[in-house]
Design an enzyme around this catalytic site. Structure first.
Site, mmCIF file in Angstrom:
data_model
loop_
_atom_site.group_PDB
_atom_site.id
_atom_site.type_symbol
_atom_site.label_atom_id
_atom_site.label_comp_id
_atom_site.label_asym_id
_atom_site.label_seq_id
_atom_site.Cartn_x
_atom_site.Cartn_y
_atom_site.Cartn_z
ATOM 1 N N GLU A 166 0.544 -0.854 0.328
ATOM 2 C CA GLU A 166 -0.032 -0.395 -0.132
ATOM 3 C C GLU A 166 0.492 1.567 -0.038
ATOM 4 O O GLU A 166 2.024 1.221 0.758
ATOM 5 C CB GLU A 166 -0.802 -0.043 1.198
ATOM 6 C CG GLU A 166 -0.023 -0.019 2.386
ATOM 7 C CD GLU A 166 0.394 0.186 3.031
ATOM 8 O OE1 GLU A 166 0.921 1.801 2.393
ATOM 9 O OE2 GLU A 166 1.483 -0.155 3.389
ATOM 10 N N GLY A 199 6.472 -0.253 4.290
ATOM 11 C CA GLY A 199 5.152 -0.233 3.333
ATOM 12 C C GLY A 199 5.389 -0.844 1.787
ATOM 13 O O GLY A 199 6.782 -0.870 1.396
ATOM 14 N N GLU A 200 4.998 0.142 0.724
ATOM 15 C CA GLU A 200 4.627 0.154 -0.572
ATOM 16 C C GLU A 200 4.590 -1.590 -1.187
ATOM 17 O O GLU A 200 4.973 -2.127 -2.354
ATOM 18 C CB GLU A 200 6.408 0.346 -0.892
ATOM 19 C CG GLU A 200 5.935 1.591 -1.136
ATOM 20 C CD GLU A 200 7.737 2.629 -1.152
ATOM 21 O OE1 GLU A 200 8.277 1.765 -1.992
ATOM 22 O OE2 GLU A 200 8.261 3.350 -1.157
ATOM 23 N N GLY A 201 4.644 -2.552 0.125
ATOM 24 C CA GLY A 201 4.648 -4.205 0.567
ATOM 25 C C GLY A 201 6.099 -4.424 -0.277
ATOM 26 O O GLY A 201 6.932 -5.525 -0.935
#
EC number: 2.4.2.21
Length: 340
Positions: free
Chosen positions: A165, A306-308
């Protein structure tokens, strides 16, 4: 599936949760049987062995494999950002989405390193959800439509879904979801997110407390999502649910992505059995959430981007577990003496 849900009420989501496919126990048993014959002492690869079994059970394959993995990053903006709960302005969400597009973000490098696909799902970035400390995030149709949109993440025949995300202020929204689900005080669930100072942390806790106070005695997880959640969390609820229906294993990233899993777990604990939790975030409350979910994360690297990113690293481990299980010789094949 997504189109059929895009204008339907929550009751249809609840119905799907009653129809969840179970793990393929025959595939899992086949992995255990083969593992017992591989050229190594039993259990010597530790968690890699259980990962291979988990992958087989949810892919429905006796020889699990990861050939089409995808990192799906859901990006959204939040009105609560106007309360000064983040160290960065809301404009950074779109700027980071552009950075993803040109390959300049951390997640781009990890996807290259581990040979993972990457797709970014933009969720109306120019129209943030309302400030959840004062107003509901969605109406029921809007929330369901966002869940349905997230269901599209598994399109294209992928065999492993990694969730990520991006969204300024989304750790505030995730903390509000946890506070609503699990109680306690707002201070228990908030962390520094993007790096807010003490004053920002206080504003964040106050916003979370105000959002949950609006709920009064509401305990329905879908209503909690609708009223104080965010678009990326709703979309990831859909992605996890759709992956389960299509037998695609899921790797959940960190603090914010876990909020989507927590919503489903609160509705039906078995709903996240196909999920592997990538890492324990540096956000202080994440460990407490994982404990409530009965989840043991693969990694604890002090990450909180985050960001995966955590999910991408975990995908490399999952891919390695499948390769080791499928590629190793048995004692018979290698002509190696087994135990007496």
């Amino acid at each position: 599936m997504a189109d059929s849900l895009s204008a339907l009420p929550f009751e249809d989501i609840r119905t799907l949760l009653e129809r969840l496919p179970a793990a393929d126990q025959a595939a899992a048993a086949a992995v255990r049987a083969r593992d017992a014959r591989l050229t190594k002492p039993p259990g010597s690869l530790g968690r890699l062995e259980s990962i291979a079994e988990w992958l087989a059970a949810w892919q429905g394959r006796e020889r699990p494999a990861v050939t089409r993995p995808l990192v799906a990053v859901f990006a959204a903006n939040h009105g609560v950002a106007e309360r000064g709960v983040s160290a960065y302005p809301q404009s950074v969400t779109r700027q980071m989405v552009q950075n993803f597009a040109v390959g300049g973000a951390a997640i781009n490098q990890l996807c290259k390193a581990y040979d993972l696909g990457l797709k970014v799902f933009e969720l109306a970035l120019d129209f943030p959800t309302p400030d959840v400390a004062a107003e509901d995030a969605f109406d029921e149709q809007g929330c369901t439509a966002t869940i349905a949109y997230g269901m599209e993440a598994i399109a294209g025949g992928i065999d492993l879904l990694c969730l990520g995300e991006m969204g300024i202020a989304n750790t505030t929204v995730a903390a509000a979801v946890y506070h609503a689900l699990y109680g306690g005080s707002a201070d228990l669930w908030v962390g520094r997110g993007t790096g807010v100072d003490d004053a920002g942390l206080r504003r964040k806790a106050d916003a979370v407390a105000a959002a949950v106070a609006r709920l009064a005695d509401e305990r329905d997880p879908l209503e909690i999502l609708r009223r104080i959640g965010g678009r990326e969390i709703a979309a990831m609820v859909g992605a996890i649910l759709s992956a389960r229906m299509e037998r695609v294993p899921v790797i959940v990233d960190g603090f914010v992505t876990t909020a989507a899993a927590a919503i489903l777990h609160a509705m039906r604990p078995e709903a996240i059995q196909h999920c592997l939790f990538a890492h324990r975030s540096a956000e202080s409350a994440h460990g407490a959430v994982l404990d409530r979910l009965g989840a043991e994360p693969l990694l604890d690297f002090g990450m909180r981007l985050g960001e995966g990113t955590g999910a991408a690293i975990a995908a490399g481990i999952v891919r390695a577990a499948a390769a080791v299980h499928g590629g190793m010789a048995t004692f018979e094949e290698a002509g190696v003496a087994d135990r007496t």
